[in-house]
Design a protein around this motif. Sequence first.
Motif, PDB file in Angstrom:
ATOM      1  N   MET A   1       0.808  -1.214   0.000  1.00 38.15           N
ATOM      2  CA  MET A   1       0.000   0.000   0.000  1.00 38.15           C
ATOM      3  C   MET A   1       0.845   1.269   0.000  1.00 38.15           C
ATOM      4  O   MET A   1       0.342   2.344  -0.270  1.00 38.15           O
ATOM      5  CB  MET A   1      -0.929  -0.006   1.214  1.00 38.15           C
ATOM      6  CG  MET A   1      -2.159  -0.855   0.982  1.00 38.15           C
ATOM      7  SD  MET A   1      -3.315  -0.748   2.344  1.00 38.15           S
ATOM      8  CE  MET A   1      -2.583  -1.831   3.518  1.00 38.15           C
ATOM      9  N   ARG A   2       2.112   1.147   0.327  1.00 38.96           N
ATOM     10  CA  ARG A   2       2.957   2.337   0.274  1.00 38.96           C
ATOM     11  C   ARG A   2       3.260   2.731  -1.163  1.00 38.96           C
ATOM     12  O   ARG A   2       3.613   3.858  -1.455  1.00 38.96           O
ATOM     13  CB  ARG A   2       4.262   2.080   1.031  1.00 38.96           C
ATOM     14  CG  ARG A   2       4.049   2.107   2.536  1.00 38.96           C
ATOM     15  CD  ARG A   2       5.217   1.514   3.258  1.00 38.96           C
ATOM     16  NE  ARG A   2       5.417   0.122   2.904  1.00 38.96           N
ATOM     17  CZ  ARG A   2       6.268  -0.673   3.548  1.00 38.96           C
ATOM     18  NH1 ARG A   2       7.007  -0.203   4.532  1.00 38.96           N
ATOM     19  NH2 ARG A   2       6.387  -1.930   3.207  1.00 38.96           N
TER      20      ARG A   2
ATOM     21  N   ASN B   1      -4.693   9.382  -1.971  1.00 34.60           N
ATOM     22  CA  ASN B   1      -3.360   9.518  -1.379  1.00 34.60           C
ATOM     23  C   ASN B   1      -2.253   9.705  -2.417  1.00 34.60           C
ATOM     24  O   ASN B   1      -1.207   9.086  -2.360  1.00 34.60           O
ATOM     25  CB  ASN B   1      -3.070   8.300  -0.497  1.00 34.60           C
ATOM     26  CG  ASN B   1      -1.944   8.584   0.491  1.00 34.60           C
ATOM     27  OD1 ASN B   1      -1.699   9.740   0.826  1.00 34.60           O
ATOM     28  ND2 ASN B   1      -1.272   7.531   0.935  1.00 34.60           N
TER      29      ASN B   1
ATOM     30  N   ASP C   1      -5.770   4.928   1.290  1.00 36.55           N
ATOM     31  CA  ASP C   1      -4.381   4.688   0.912  1.00 36.55           C
ATOM     32  C   ASP C   1      -4.258   4.075  -0.469  1.00 36.55           C
ATOM     33  O   ASP C   1      -3.287   4.293  -1.184  1.00 36.55           O
ATOM     34  CB  ASP C   1      -3.731   3.777   1.971  1.00 36.55           C
ATOM     35  CG  ASP C   1      -2.229   3.973   2.022  1.00 36.55           C
ATOM     36  OD1 ASP C   1      -1.699   4.659   1.123  1.00 36.55           O
ATOM     37  OD2 ASP C   1      -1.593   3.441   2.944  1.00 36.55           O
ATOM     38  N   VAL C   2      -5.267   3.344  -0.870  1.00 38.75           N
ATOM     39  CA  VAL C   2      -5.173   2.659  -2.156  1.00 38.75           C
ATOM     40  C   VAL C   2      -5.714   3.510  -3.289  1.00 38.75           C
ATOM     41  O   VAL C   2      -5.082   3.643  -4.333  1.00 38.75           O
ATOM     42  CB  VAL C   2      -5.918   1.308  -2.087  1.00 38.75           C
ATOM     43  CG1 VAL C   2      -6.032   0.684  -3.473  1.00 38.75           C
ATOM     44  CG2 VAL C   2      -5.219   0.381  -1.123  1.00 38.75           C
TER      45      VAL C   2
ATOM     46  N   ILE D   1       1.073   1.569  -3.777  1.00 37.26           N
ATOM     47  CA  ILE D   1      -0.207   1.720  -4.473  1.00 37.26           C
ATOM     48  C   ILE D   1      -0.917   2.961  -3.940  1.00 37.26           C
ATOM     49  O   ILE D   1      -1.304   3.006  -2.766  1.00 37.26           O
ATOM     50  CB  ILE D   1      -1.087   0.487  -4.226  1.00 37.26           C
ATOM     51  CG1 ILE D   1      -0.342  -0.790  -4.632  1.00 37.26           C
ATOM     52  CG2 ILE D   1      -2.377   0.596  -4.997  1.00 37.26           C
ATOM     53  CD1 ILE D   1      -1.048  -2.045  -4.207  1.00 37.26           C
ATOM     54  N   ASN D   2      -1.092   3.918  -4.795  1.00 39.32           N
ATOM     55  CA  ASN D   2      -1.813   5.140  -4.423  1.00 39.32           C
ATOM     56  C   ASN D   2      -2.680   5.570  -5.600  1.00 39.32           C
ATOM     57  O   ASN D   2      -2.392   5.221  -6.752  1.00 39.32           O
ATOM     58  CB  ASN D   2      -0.839   6.279  -4.104  1.00 39.32           C
ATOM     59  CG  ASN D   2      -0.022   6.000  -2.853  1.00 39.32           C
ATOM     60  OD1 ASN D   2      -0.534   5.458  -1.880  1.00 39.32           O
ATOM     61  ND2 ASN D   2       1.254   6.333  -2.920  1.00 39.32           N
TER      62      ASN D   2
HETATM   63 NA    NA Z   1      -1.074   3.689  -0.729  1.00 41.44          NA
END
Ligand code: NA
Lengths: 112, 164, 932, 110, 493, 89
Positions: C357-358, C438, C434-435, C360-361
């Motif tokens: 998720m870091r 963001n 987050d997905v 994937i934005n």
């Molecule tokens: Na993300």
Amino acid sequence: MELLVAIIIGVLVASGVYLCLRARTFPVVMGLTLLSYGVNVFLFSMGGLKMNQVAVVGMSPDPTDPLPQALVLTAIVIGFAMTAFLVVLALRGQGELHSDHVDGKPDEGGRS
Amino acid sequence: MKLLYRVLPYPSLSLILWFAWMLLSGFTAGHAVLGAILAVLLPLGTRPFWPNVPRIRNLPKLLGFVVVVVYDIVVANVSVAIKVLGPLRSIRPGFVELPLELEDDFAIALLASTISLTPGTVSADVSLDRKTLLVHALDVDDVAALVAEIKQRYEQPLKEIFEC
Amino acid sequence: MNLAFVVMLPFLGAFLPPLVERVTGNRTLLACGAAALPALALALLFNPARRVFAGETLHSTLSWIPSLDLSLAFRLDGLALLFAILVLGIGLLVILYARYYLSAKEKAGRFYAYLLLFMGAMLGVVTSDNLLLLVVFWELTSLSSFLLIGFWGHQTGARKGARMAMTVTGMGGLALLAGVLLIGDVVGSFSLTEVLASGDLIRGSELYPLILCLVLLGAFTKSAQFPFHFWLPHAMAAPTPVSAYLHSATMVKAGVFLLARLYPALAGTDLWFDIVTLAGMATLLWGALVALFQHDLKGLLAYSTISHLGLITLLFGLNSQLAAVAAVFHIINHATFKASLFMAAGIIDHETGTRDMRRINGLWKYMPYTAVLAMVASAAMAGVPLLNGFLSKEMFFTETLQSEQLGTLSWLLPLGATLGGIFSVAYSARFIHDVFFNGEPINLPKYPPHEPPRYMKVPVEILVALCVAVGVFPAITVAGLLAVAASATLGGELPEYHLAIWHGFNVPLVMSFIALFGGIFVYSQRRRLFDLWTRLPEVDAKLVFEGRMQQLGRMASAITGWLQNGSLQSYVAWGVALVAVILLTQMWHLPALSLAAPMLPMDGVAILCTTMLVASALLTTIMHRHRVTSIMSLSVVGLMVSLLFVRFSAPDLALTQLSVEVVTMLLLMLAMYFLPVRTKVESSSVRVFRDVLLALITGGGVAVLAFLVMTGETATISQFFMDNSKSGGGGTNVVNVILVDFRGFDTFGEITVLGIAAMGIYALLKDLNLASAKYDSQGRPWAKDAHPLVLVTISRPLLPLALLIAVYIFLRGHNLPGGGFVAGLITSVALVLQYVASGVGWVHSRMPGDYHPVVALGVLLAGMTGVGSWAFGYPFLTSSFTYVSLPVIGKFELATAMLFDTGVFLTVVGATLLMLANLGKLSLLDDKRENA
Amino acid sequence: MDFLIEWLVSASVIVGGVFALVGSIGLARLPDFYTRLHGPTKATTLGVGGTIVASLLFFSWQERGLQLHEVLITLFLFITAPVSAHMLAKAAMHRQLKRMKGTRGEPWKQ
Amino acid sequence: MSHWIIAPILIPALAGMLLLLEVRERHRLRRITGLLSCSALLAAAIFLGNQAWGGDITVYALGNWQAPFGIVLVLDKLSALMVLLTAVLAFPALLYASCGDDRKGANFHALFQFQLMGINGAFLTGDLFNLFVFFEVLLIASYGLALHGRGPERVKAGLHYVVLNLVGSALFLIALGLIYGTTGTLNMADFAVKAQALTGTHAVLLKVAVLMLWVVFGLKAALFPLYFWLPAAYAGATAGVAALFAIMTKVGFYAMLRVYALAFADGPFAGLGQASLWWLSLVTLALACIGVLGAKRLGTLVSYLVVMSVGTLVAALAFGELQAVGPALYYLLHSTLICGGLFLLTDLIARGRGDVADYLQIGPAILNGGRLSLLFFVAAIAVVGLPPLSGFVGKVALLRSVPDPTYWVLLLLAGLCGLIALSRAGSTLFWRTTGEGRGLRLGHRRLFPVVALLMATPLMAVYAELLLQLTAAVAEQLRNPDLYLSAVLGGGA
Amino acid sequence: MLETAISIALALITLAWVLNLYRLIIGPSLPDRVLALDTMYINSIALIVVYGIQVDSKLYFEAAMLIALIGFVSTIAVAKYVTRGDIIE
Ligand code: NA
Ligand code: NA
């Protein structure tokens, strides 16, 4: 006499057991041979001891017990077969492990 | 005669076997027959195992030889017994080389055995060329005399018995 | 419709995909093949379902193992039906989804097969009407999930995840089995119907706490309850369809299903409340908390699953009927929204190539449609009104408020529930924000991502639609199913409850709002929280578990290595010690020695001979390092033993012992050529002391035994042999008649042993490479005279003489000491003497050198003699003899025993020569190598 | 007659025993291997021989008929004992065992 | 007079001798002879099983000498079952060995047949000394077989195996001597009768004898502390041999069961040595678990599974009053066949992995590994005792008939350890691979015997009820030693 | 008289044996030990024969004969071992 035979059995078994606990194939072979002597005499003695009363029909008034003798005969033969096998196995071990240690350990150390 | 030899290649052996059988089993008709059968069959069966056994040519001589040897055994035994029990410093052992006249293996072996059986001497070795016999004597004064005695008492008769 | 058939359908279906795969590479066809039978099963459930809705419970039983009370008994009640629909329905959706998820390279046939196996197992679990059968299917779910989780077995994570899931759930399964067996003991039956009716009996049993713990262990491990939750996140290594299936609707639900299933039988006690509620609460909170901090999409979902399972468990633990209804309801809801979320996560993974998720934005831009679906499902997960999650969460809050089991601490439950709700909202928010928002995606493996294939979204759409439908119209969608399921769970009447979107302003609603806003607040503080989290010491249960497993393996290796140390000496010592213990412990029980029989008088010769025997035995032992000397004194022992046999009326034994002695000696001397002449001292004095002690105890013990028997009186069977030897066996030497007649079968075995030994030896010697000594023990070269003239010449006439003696010994054996064995040994020795004197080559040029046939003929002859008696209607080895009279020769005996003894003779000759001659040939091989 | 036989048997047995012992004394007492090698010859010949004669006489007397099979023992011993002595002498010479002082002649090295 | 009862001994004996007579090394002929013999053995075993199921105990007096004087063979349900099991196991084992392993050394086929002769003789004989003789037959043949194929490790393991068993044989003779010295008989039935009457010194001596017998049988069965020889010997043996050896430990168990049921289940000596056997078997079970967990090779792992089965069985026997014998026998059938199959499978896997062989470490992928992995999966499920295969049935049956907490914990733990170890082994062997396979391509010839043996587990599960009733009937017969005694000794006993 | 004579003879032979064993123990060389063993074998022939007379039985004769016939093979084997190492070649 019974006492003497018992002593003989005891010594044979004890020597056999002690040698079976050694680390080389050779003493183990010797030990098993002694052990089987001891066991054979033991088995033989199970019929009781009699002197000059051979179990042949008509020769002895009070013949000795023939059955243990027959068993010992079988045991001797089997014991011989097993000893022979073990001896050759020891040779096989010497050939493949290049050592006569029962665990195939290489020869080193020890005192002469 | 040829047929006989084919059946009985070694008559003396057959005789010994037959006699031994009778000794063991008793002198009965049945055993005589059985013994005879064995005396024929066993030499035939084991024939490949002994090539070139010399024939006994002189039976009386053989008997005489046996008597001499038995006599020697008894006499020598006593004298050796005395030496064994006596002081050991007095004995003088020695290795004695005996030149062989016998040529047949069997005869040589017989001689060696005889020497060993008579107390006081042991035949220790036969040279690879089979020309010399090494004898160890327990107590020997005169080496030459010993050699001569052995040759005369044992080798000569054997030579005559086997004619070789 | 037979229920068993419905359950079997997925199993049968498992065979279909691999077959289809073989025929066609078309993946759609393959998926259809996989879906065919589950679809049929679902269709077949339609009719029974109507009867279940009408209040019936359907049973069907096939017999399997009546003696274990294990039958193929199935039941379809509300609970079973609910789960069957979940299992089959979501299963079908997963198949459809997997059609697009799996790449063309993947072995889809196998995948579907595993999936269908799992489906069948799960269906079996939920429809079993026999507890043992339930355990059977239960374990099958573990097994098939192992295959599914490990489907990408080339990845370390998949292997480890699969094994961990298997180990933990397997352990639980075994506990469950034990619990079920105990229930069976208490109730007297494994029939679920009976067990459910015997709740009071079980709860009243003194085994109840044990049973409860065991069953709960099963349920908790399967449902990933704290502290057994750790396997589940690692099971995420499975392909996403598997996660969507196993970890939303099925496998993990098996545990809570078990709670529901056995609710009437086990629930209702304080113990139940304590354990189940506590475990549920802990799981709920821990799962929700950790979920927030996951960076892996599936990891987040996994911990969320754990949390929701905790919620359900907690509900079951409250011992309230309404709570149980809520639990069942949440099972349904969780299954729908979590399955869809997993699928959505799979789509994202599929399209972006990562689940981090870091990275994937902002996917809203790239795949808005999927984003909508996922957001709705997440909202359901968060418990947002108008979605199904909201309804069951409201019920949950209500129930936590009602419970008074904790007394003054009862406020803890709603507090915990609210906290759980807050985190649930927070991680749901994270999933959405987050997905899909963001900012921009960072360094995606696949860029740019786009919407997945059309049909891949269908399953998600269906599930999300269900979430909404249930959330908005609970009464017309789910109420009926919930009612039957809940009533089946409770085992009868339903409590009053009301499914509605709006219950008015009440405390649960307040809690929901606190959860909602609290959750959003928590998420807004995520940076700080993440920092805090990373600063916490990391307790990775997986690492702990794997560490423990590795430790276990190392410990096991160490213990095994310590016991199984590869040292023959210690193995023998163990055995001897055991015997020594027997001797020592039993000797105490001996009554005071009473000499029943008079002893034979001793004499000087006997004493002296005994002393010598003892001395030479000890010499053999003490001198064992000087090997040849040891052999010499062993030979003295053998000689003395033979004389002992002579002395005590056993001439047969003496003969045998003497001749065996000679052969043994030959054997040992043959071997000595290849073995070291001496051994070094290598045993420590402690070991020597130990061994001497063992030897003394065993030797002394056996001596005492022998003495006691010799001086006691025993009635034996041997008079029979004396009496029947001549009349029945035709011989006067009773020992021999025993050997060839009374106990001829022993002898048959014995010569077989000898023959086998010879064969074995032959096999051992075949192409054995042994270096022989080139110099003697004192370093001198060997003498040149290989075949000394005197030896050669004299040994030859010995052969016929020895054979003559052999014949003699053989023939007299039946009546006097002797016989085939001794005769055989004499013959062998005479022949071996030829080998010794003249060499192998010389002998073999005069007679055949392979003794195998001789051995075989010998044993065969003995055996055929035995078989011969069949012709006369007698058993094997029945002997027969007759007296024949011939002219000149006279009367003599012919006995079949003689034929048997001939067999013995041949075997002995063959075996002995086979051994010795081949042993003798060894050195020739060595010479040949030398020359080559 | 019986007395005579008994006396003869007794004498033979004693002779056998004595020579067996003498042989073994020699074996135990004589200084080097080669001289000790002469010991067993006594046991072989007059030792066993004495007992064999005793046995012959005894059993012939007991069973009132000639019992000669013991002769075979002597026959076999006469065949085999010299071979062992010969082989042992060869072994000793190969090992180059020490000779007692004053021994004349040399053992061979073959 | 029916002579069928001796067929299981004579058929392999005859075949063995014919194999020896055949001087030239014609391998095809040897294989055919061996396999024909095994088929005949199977037929005879089925016939005998059928006969034993008729209900009566058949006694065959060898040499027409009646018990207790002569040696008798006794066919009851137990011996028939064991003979049948031997035959069922032997055929695939030999078939597998005939795919090439039989040519790795001399006299393989003859040794194999004699091994069968010894095993069957041990199962059928009704005489204690004859039991010793057949033990020796099977042992000497097994020595040869264990060493078949060479290699230093094998020689070392073989040496240990041989020496320990030779010591065991000596002990056996001492025990037999004592039995004869105290009861004056060797016939098992007669012994059972006469033993009950012993008092005083003789009673103690008899106790010693019987305890020694337990040691001897425990050694054959591989019970703690006498099992040390087994893992190396079994793991080292060629596959077909190891598969056949799966029944060898069961011979020890059989002998224990037989003597126990006849003489010590009841009467003044009831439960002689039972407590010790109980604890030793539990320790065995525990150590086998540890061994399974610590194994570094699949072959060793399977060997410990054999030890595990022994612990399970002997504990079930020692639990007392023969109440668990029925399930134990079911478990025996299952574990023998599956362990046999696993040994063969281990060899197939080792062949497929080339140099890495069966070591549990990363290795090349196996060509056509799919089928092997499926077989492995099935075998593992069966042997661990997971449902729905025979292991589960056996375990449940045992747990139900041995209601002892220690036993339960250990048996369940054994399952867990097996599960952990085998899942690790399986995932390592089939998943943790370095690229594509370089091993041998599998032929159907080698696969067939493995499948045949492993088929036993589903079949045993499907027909579990039948088999459980069958073994229960065996147990029932054992619980009535009077049937045996009167059949052997005549109506009087 | 015969009884006494036999007892004396048995005592003498046994004594001879003790001396043989003494030699076997002290050696010093391997040939010495073999020689002692060989002598023991021969003395045991005498012993068996005398024992046969003592108990008036011919059943033990074969044992004595067997020793005379094949007892020497052990001696040969050791002697050959000393000189050639290999006893069958
Ligand atoms: Na993300
Ligand atoms: Na001389």
